[in-house]
Scaffold this motif. Structure first.
Motif, short mmCIF file in Angstrom:
data_model
loop_
_atom_site.label_atom_id
_atom_site.label_comp_id
_atom_site.label_asym_id
_atom_site.label_seq_id
_atom_site.Cartn_x
_atom_site.Cartn_y
_atom_site.Cartn_z
N MET A 24 0.84 -1.20 0.00
CA MET A 24 0.00 0.00 0.00
C MET A 24 0.88 1.25 0.00
N MET A 25 0.34 2.30 -0.57
CA MET A 25 1.03 3.57 -0.58
C MET A 25 0.28 4.61 0.24
N ASP A 26 1.00 5.31 1.10
CA ASP A 26 0.47 6.42 1.88
C ASP A 26 1.00 7.69 1.21
N ILE A 27 0.12 8.47 0.59
CA ILE A 27 0.61 9.62 -0.18
C ILE A 27 0.65 10.92 0.63
N HIS A 28 0.33 10.86 1.93
CA HIS A 28 0.27 12.08 2.73
C HIS A 28 0.76 11.79 4.15
N SER A 29 1.97 12.23 4.45
CA SER A 29 2.51 12.03 5.80
C SER A 29 3.49 13.14 6.14
N HIS A 30 3.63 13.38 7.43
CA HIS A 30 4.52 14.45 7.91
C HIS A 30 5.63 13.81 8.75
N ILE A 31 6.45 13.04 8.07
CA ILE A 31 7.46 12.22 8.75
C ILE A 31 8.86 12.82 8.72
N LEU A 32 9.08 13.89 7.95
CA LEU A 32 10.42 14.47 7.89
C LEU A 32 10.69 15.25 9.17
N PRO A 33 11.72 14.91 9.91
CA PRO A 33 11.94 15.54 11.22
C PRO A 33 12.37 17.01 11.12
N GLY A 34 11.67 17.84 11.90
CA GLY A 34 12.05 19.24 12.02
C GLY A 34 11.71 20.12 10.84
N ILE A 35 10.90 19.63 9.90
CA ILE A 35 10.55 20.43 8.72
C ILE A 35 9.29 21.26 8.95
N ASP A 36 8.30 20.65 9.59
CA ASP A 36 7.03 21.37 9.84
C ASP A 36 6.52 20.97 11.22
N ASP A 37 5.20 20.85 11.36
CA ASP A 37 4.62 20.49 12.66
C ASP A 37 4.50 18.98 12.83
N GLY A 38 5.19 18.22 11.99
CA GLY A 38 5.16 16.77 12.09
C GLY A 38 6.23 16.26 13.02
N ALA A 39 6.90 15.19 12.63
CA ALA A 39 7.93 14.57 13.47
C ALA A 39 8.97 15.60 13.89
N SER A 40 9.33 15.58 15.17
CA SER A 40 10.27 16.56 15.70
C SER A 40 11.70 16.02 15.75
N SER A 41 11.85 14.69 15.61
CA SER A 41 13.17 14.08 15.68
C SER A 41 13.19 12.84 14.80
N MET A 42 14.40 12.34 14.51
CA MET A 42 14.51 11.13 13.69
C MET A 42 13.94 9.93 14.43
N ASP A 43 14.07 9.91 15.75
CA ASP A 43 13.48 8.81 16.53
C ASP A 43 11.96 8.77 16.36
N GLU A 44 11.35 9.97 16.37
CA GLU A 44 9.90 10.02 16.18
C GLU A 44 9.54 9.59 14.76
N THR A 45 10.34 10.00 13.79
CA THR A 45 10.12 9.58 12.40
C THR A 45 10.11 8.06 12.30
N LEU A 46 11.11 7.42 12.90
CA LEU A 46 11.20 5.97 12.85
C LEU A 46 10.00 5.31 13.53
N GLY A 47 9.53 5.92 14.62
CA GLY A 47 8.36 5.39 15.30
C GLY A 47 7.12 5.44 14.43
N ILE A 48 6.93 6.56 13.74
CA ILE A 48 5.77 6.70 12.84
C ILE A 48 5.85 5.69 11.71
N VAL A 49 7.03 5.61 11.11
CA VAL A 49 7.21 4.70 9.97
C VAL A 49 6.95 3.25 10.39
N ARG A 50 7.40 2.87 11.56
CA ARG A 50 7.16 1.50 12.04
C ARG A 50 5.66 1.23 12.19
N GLN A 51 4.92 2.21 12.72
CA GLN A 51 3.48 2.01 12.88
C GLN A 51 2.79 1.88 11.53
#
Length: 236
Positions: free
Chosen positions: A1-28
């Motif tokens: 499946m493809m997810d075409i809308h996510s805010h996983i890039l750390p520190g770019i906007d109001d999404g993931a604040s760190s790479m650890d958080e990015t990895l957590g989101i991606v795992r879920q």
């Protein structure tokens, strides 16, 4: 499946604040069944916005970290672009990123409470220049909930729609839930997105809401827009 809308890039906007958080989101998201994610940070016109070079560089960093972490999910670059009158010129000048950086699909966000008068003009100009507008989470806009027939008009003109998965769990309230179901029942949803900004407290949230998706339009339709489309793949 493809997810075409996510805010996983750390520190770019109001999404993931760190790479650890990015990895957590991606795992879920991987646990829910996604194998391709398009990173779409918020982008607005003006002096303060995420530039394509910044997004592309951040995407490469995330891809490297995901690989090192042993997570088998592909990450593509993109952006959630807030609509403005001169949008088409920004795209043509390379100042806005299309989905997958393919120069074919542009994820467009509208104000939540009203539809700007120039919206149809922007959509038309994008299409004339070979760019297909993909409207982010149409079910969340109050004005479209009050006049859903406008969505049918846009669909007839070739505008594509992306559903936020968790709208089906009632995350955004009863009105978005009703419109999400209406769009699905009328086969007007073309893509799905998590719109993930952070790690969910419920690690199975996305997997659970996918069951709602199967219950509404039928499994056959779900597979039709789950399958990553060749045109959305990042150019080699």
């Amino acid at each position: 499946m493809m997810d075409i809308h996510s805010h996983i890039l750390p520190g770019i906007d109001d999404g993931a604040s760190s790479m650890d958080e990015t990895l957590g989101i991606v795992r879920q998201l991987q646990e829910a069944g996604f194998n391709t994610l398009i990173a779409t940070p918020h982008v607005m016109d003006g002096n303060s916005y995420a530039k394509p070079a910044e997004i592309l560089a951040a995407t490469e960093r995330v891809k490297k970290c995901i690989l090192e972490a042993g997570i088998h999910v592909d990450i593509l670059p993109g952006a959630e672009n807030y609509i403005f009158p001169d949008m088409v010129n920004w795209v043509l000048e390379g100042k806005l990123l299309t989905l997958g950086n393919t120069k074919k699909y542009l994820l467009v966000e509208l104000p939540l409470l009203e539809i700007p008068l120039y919206t149809d003009h922007v959509f038309f100009n994008l299409q004339v220049n070979g760019i297909t507008p993909v409207l982010a989470h149409p079910e969340r806009y109050k004005a479209l909930s009050e006049k859903p027939e406008r969505l049918l008009e846009w669909a007839k003109k070739g505008i594509l729609f992306q559903l936020n998965l968790r709208s089906l769990s009632g995350k955004y309230g009863p009105q978005p839930l009703r419109l999400a179901k209406l769009l699905l029942q009328n086969h007007l949803i073309h893509f799905i997105g998590s719109d993930a900004h952070r790690v969910s407290r419920n690690p199975f949230a996305y997997k659970e809401v996918l069951r709602h998706l199967h219950e509404i339009p039928g499994e056959k339709l779900c597979h039709e827009f789950y399958v990553p489309r060749p045109a959305m793949q990042e150019p080699q």
